[in-house]
Design a protein around this motif. Structure first.
Motif, PDB file in Angstrom:
ATOM      1  N   UNK A 161       0.632  -0.963   0.169  1.00 48.33           N
ATOM      2  CA  UNK A 161       0.303  -0.326  -0.198  1.00 48.33           C
ATOM      3  C   UNK A 161       0.606   0.951  -0.138  1.00 48.33           C
ATOM      4  N   UNK A 162       2.285   1.475  -0.589  1.00 46.70           N
ATOM      5  CA  UNK A 162       2.576   2.489  -0.215  1.00 46.70           C
ATOM      6  C   UNK A 162       2.601   3.347  -1.199  1.00 46.70           C
ATOM      7  N   UNK A 163       2.171   3.345  -1.920  1.00 49.85           N
ATOM      8  CA  UNK A 163       1.621   4.548  -3.162  1.00 49.85           C
ATOM      9  C   UNK A 163       0.424   4.775  -2.492  1.00 49.85           C
ATOM     10  N   UNK A 164      -0.497   4.493  -2.235  1.00 51.44           N
ATOM     11  CA  UNK A 164      -1.527   5.772  -1.489  1.00 51.44           C
ATOM     12  C   UNK A 164      -1.199   5.811  -0.347  1.00 51.44           C
ATOM     13  N   UNK A 165      -0.713   5.198   0.671  1.00 53.40           N
ATOM     14  CA  UNK A 165       0.112   6.028   2.075  1.00 53.40           C
ATOM     15  C   UNK A 165       0.912   6.693   2.076  1.00 53.40           C
ATOM     16  N   UNK A 166       1.904   6.582   1.083  1.00 53.10           N
ATOM     17  CA  UNK A 166       2.537   8.008   0.673  1.00 53.10           C
ATOM     18  C   UNK A 166       1.722   9.328   0.485  1.00 53.10           C
ATOM     19  N   UNK A 167       0.633   9.568  -0.146  1.00 57.93           N
ATOM     20  CA  UNK A 167       0.202  10.580  -1.515  1.00 57.93           C
ATOM     21  C   UNK A 167      -1.181  10.773   0.060  1.00 57.93           C
ATOM     22  N   UNK A 168      -1.591   9.747   1.615  1.00 56.93           N
ATOM     23  CA  UNK A 168      -2.037  10.877   2.394  1.00 56.93           C
ATOM     24  C   UNK A 168      -1.011  10.917   3.286  1.00 56.93           C
ATOM     25  N   UNK A 169       0.413  10.592   2.996  1.00 57.02           N
ATOM     26  CA  UNK A 169       0.532  11.414   4.507  1.00 57.02           C
ATOM     27  C   UNK A 169       1.061  12.476   3.340  1.00 57.02           C
ATOM     28  N   UNK A 228       4.466   8.508  11.121  1.00 60.76           N
ATOM     29  CA  UNK A 228       3.713   7.710   9.541  1.00 60.76           C
ATOM     30  C   UNK A 228       2.916   7.587   9.549  1.00 60.76           C
ATOM     31  N   UNK A 229       2.592   7.605   8.657  1.00 60.48           N
ATOM     32  CA  UNK A 229       1.158   6.725   7.878  1.00 60.48           C
ATOM     33  C   UNK A 229       1.036   5.413   7.660  1.00 60.48           C
ATOM     34  N   UNK A 230       0.371   4.284   7.530  1.00 60.91           N
ATOM     35  CA  UNK A 230       0.285   3.511   6.505  1.00 60.91           C
ATOM     36  C   UNK A 230      -1.071   2.381   6.460  1.00 60.91           C
ATOM     37  N   UNK A 231      -1.581   1.371   5.658  1.00 62.22           N
ATOM     38  CA  UNK A 231      -2.324   0.973   5.955  1.00 62.22           C
ATOM     39  C   UNK A 231      -2.687  -0.412   4.923  1.00 62.22           C
ATOM     40  N   UNK A 232      -1.497  -0.943   5.303  1.00 62.07           N
ATOM     41  CA  UNK A 232      -1.528  -2.276   5.144  1.00 62.07           C
ATOM     42  C   UNK A 232      -1.781  -3.537   5.805  1.00 62.07           C
ATOM     43  N   UNK A 233      -1.815  -3.247   7.092  1.00 57.98           N
ATOM     44  CA  UNK A 233      -2.402  -4.084   7.983  1.00 57.98           C
ATOM     45  C   UNK A 233      -3.731  -3.357   8.238  1.00 57.98           C
ATOM     46  N   UNK A 234      -4.828  -4.083   7.921  1.00 58.12           N
ATOM     47  CA  UNK A 234      -6.468  -3.887   8.517  1.00 58.12           C
ATOM     48  C   UNK A 234      -6.826  -3.622   9.387  1.00 58.12           C
ATOM     49  N   UNK A 235      -5.468  -3.778  10.084  1.00 60.77           N
ATOM     50  CA  UNK A 235      -6.311  -4.046  11.772  1.00 60.77           C
ATOM     51  C   UNK A 235      -5.428  -3.295  12.243  1.00 60.77           C
ATOM     52  N   UNK A 236      -4.735  -2.160  11.239  1.00 59.16           N
ATOM     53  CA  UNK A 236      -4.055  -1.041  12.397  1.00 59.16           C
ATOM     54  C   UNK A 236      -3.875   0.262  11.682  1.00 59.16           C
ATOM     55  N   UNK A 237      -4.556   0.073  10.633  1.00 56.42           N
ATOM     56  CA  UNK A 237      -4.950   1.481   9.391  1.00 56.42           C
ATOM     57  C   UNK A 237      -4.558   3.106  10.096  1.00 56.42           C
ATOM     58  N   UNK A 238      -4.396   3.457   9.990  1.00 53.24           N
ATOM     59  CA  UNK A 238      -3.768   4.936  10.525  1.00 53.24           C
ATOM     60  C   UNK A 238      -2.275   5.538  11.110  1.00 53.24           C
TER      61      UNK A 238
END
Length: 458
Positions: free
Chosen positions: A116-124, A353-363
């Protein structure tokens, strides 16, 4: 999943934010738990294998990016945004003149990567008002990585590492291209994972894909089967030197010591880690920033040793003192000394930082460790390469030459030490030391100086 794979998943000290109540558990290693963000006695983090030094993962994730005041009030630590880092490292004058890393590429090498790195970097970027990078390219030149499994702690660890590397290299050099180089085998102690890393880095160098390579991983020198087995893995660094590519590596997160081969314990004596100890690599140590809400320095930077981990450093047991350290022979003695220079790495002062690769810990999460320091400095190198209109190549000789020059932009770090887990380590002193290297940087002054002092590139 074996213990060593879990521990060496990344060189990082991680503190993920809890939600509002912050009544959570900090997991250290494979199931060893402690009170949320507690400081283990004597800097010990338990004997369970952990990535690099400390994997302080709270049970919950924050739905919003915190500010420093929130972290102080609810976690008892400082946390900093990319905007604060940009202020702390005096980047605004460079940005104001268009020096953003434009036209340069940072290669980030990580096992497995993040889906999910591309989407996560965009949110960041959107949250902090940063532009998206000109490009974020992902390649797997050493073989396809296995499908992402969000129940595999090793893959989760590397995905966190990937997120940290990408988001904070980009935060320093927002105009640089990002090349994420994913490898299919996790780096652990000893040789494991390194053949794939070497192959991937040689591909990047041979195809002229990057100006600087950052590596947020390492293995204790003593865990390699032999000195020859370690030396056989240096081809990418020699290749990089021939092609004018700068190579960086994190110095470690357990101070003057590091883990044994199976990850069951720290060495009871000073040891060092490779590739940070390689003379063809610039070793990036850790500092602790002390900032206000705007990013102004309340007090000078100190060596990172905050109870959650400590920057790596000391003498190599494989490499003799290189010529570029002859000026500091009284400090390093006959051996290669690390680190060469330092950037922010503290958990108490960690990066948001922000990440979403873990559905239990998105944020949103807080991370620290020299895994943060190396990508931060890769951004500095990209800025200098743009400023000088050429690749810098191996920069170690330039760093030590600049260290002897007044007003070079190198900022001395003179407080703190890297003693850890009962093993006494070097302390910061005026001038070069094996706790912070030559010190840290004021980028507005340092980048032009490094650009002028670095090798002509290709």
């Amino acid at each position: 999943m074996n213990d060593a794979s879990s521990r060496r998943a990344r060189r990082i000290a991680l503190a993920a934010l809890a939600t509002a109540g912050l009544a959570a558990t900090a997991t250290t290693g494979l199931g060893t738990s402690a009170a949320a963000l507690s400081r283990p006695a004597g800097h010990a983090h338990g004997t369970a294998p952990i990535p690099a030094v400390a994997d302080h993962v709270l049970a919950h994730t924050l739905a919003f990016p915190p500010d420093t005041a929130y972290c102080q009030q609810h976690l008892g630590i400082n946390c900093y945004s990319p905007v604060q880092y940009q202020k702390a490292y005096d980047l605004a004058p460079l940005y104001g003149h268009g020096v953003t890393g434009k036209g340069r590429t940072i290669a980030i090498v990580d096992s497995f990567g993040s889906p999910t790195i591309a989407d996560d970097l965009h949110v960041f970027d959107q949250n902090y008002g940063l532009p998206d990078p000109p490009s974020l390219q992902i390649i797997q030149p050493a073989g396809a990585v296995p499908p992402f499994n969000n129940t595999d702690s090793t893959q989760l660890g590397w995905a966190t590492e990937t997120t940290l590397d990408v988001e904070y290299a980009h935060a320093i050099a927002p105009g640089a291209k990002i090349l994420l180089v994913e490898t299919p085998v996790a780096e652990t102690e000893g040789v494991t994972g390194f053949p794939e890393i070497v192959a991937a880095e040689n591909y990047v160098i041979d195809h002229r894909l990057a100006d600087v390579i950052t590596q947020s991983f390492g293995a204790t020198e003593e865990t390699f089967p032999s000195k020859a087995s370690l030396l056989s893995l240096r081809s990418a660094f020699k290749n990089a030197a021939r092609h004018g590519v700068t190579v960086l590596a994190s110095s470690g997160d357990t101070g003057v010591t590091n883990y044994n081969a199976d990850g069951s314990a720290l060495y009871p004596n000073p040891v060092n880690s490779w590739p940070s100890s390689d003379p063809l690599v610039t070793s990036i140590g850790g500092t602790q920033l002390h900032l206000d809400a705007a990013g102004n320095k309340v007090t000078p930077d100190s060596v990172w040793n905050d109870g959650y981990g400590a920057g790596g450093g000391g003498q190599s047991h494989v490499f003799a003192r290189p010529d570029f350290q002859d000026s500091v022979r009284s400090v390093v003695g006959p051996a290669r000394g690390t680190p060469d220079i330092s950037m922010s790495a503290a958990v108490d002062g960690g990066a948001i930082l922000y990440y979403s690769f873990d559905p239990n810990r998105i944020g949103w999460h807080i991370v620290g460790g020299t895994s943060e320091a190396s990508p931060l400095f890769s951004g500095i190198v990209a800025l200098a390469a743009q400023y000088g209109h050429h690749r810098l190549g191996t920069i170690n000789e330039a760093l030590y030459r600049l260290n002897r020059r007044h007003a070079s932009g190198i900022v001395d770090v003179t407080s703190g030490d890297i003693s850890f887990s009962g093993v006494t380590g070097p302390a910061a002193t005026p001038g070069y030391d094996m706790a912070s290297g030559v010190g840290t940087v004021d980028a507005a002054r340092f980048v032009p100086q490094l650009a002028a002092a670095g090798e002509d590139g290709q």
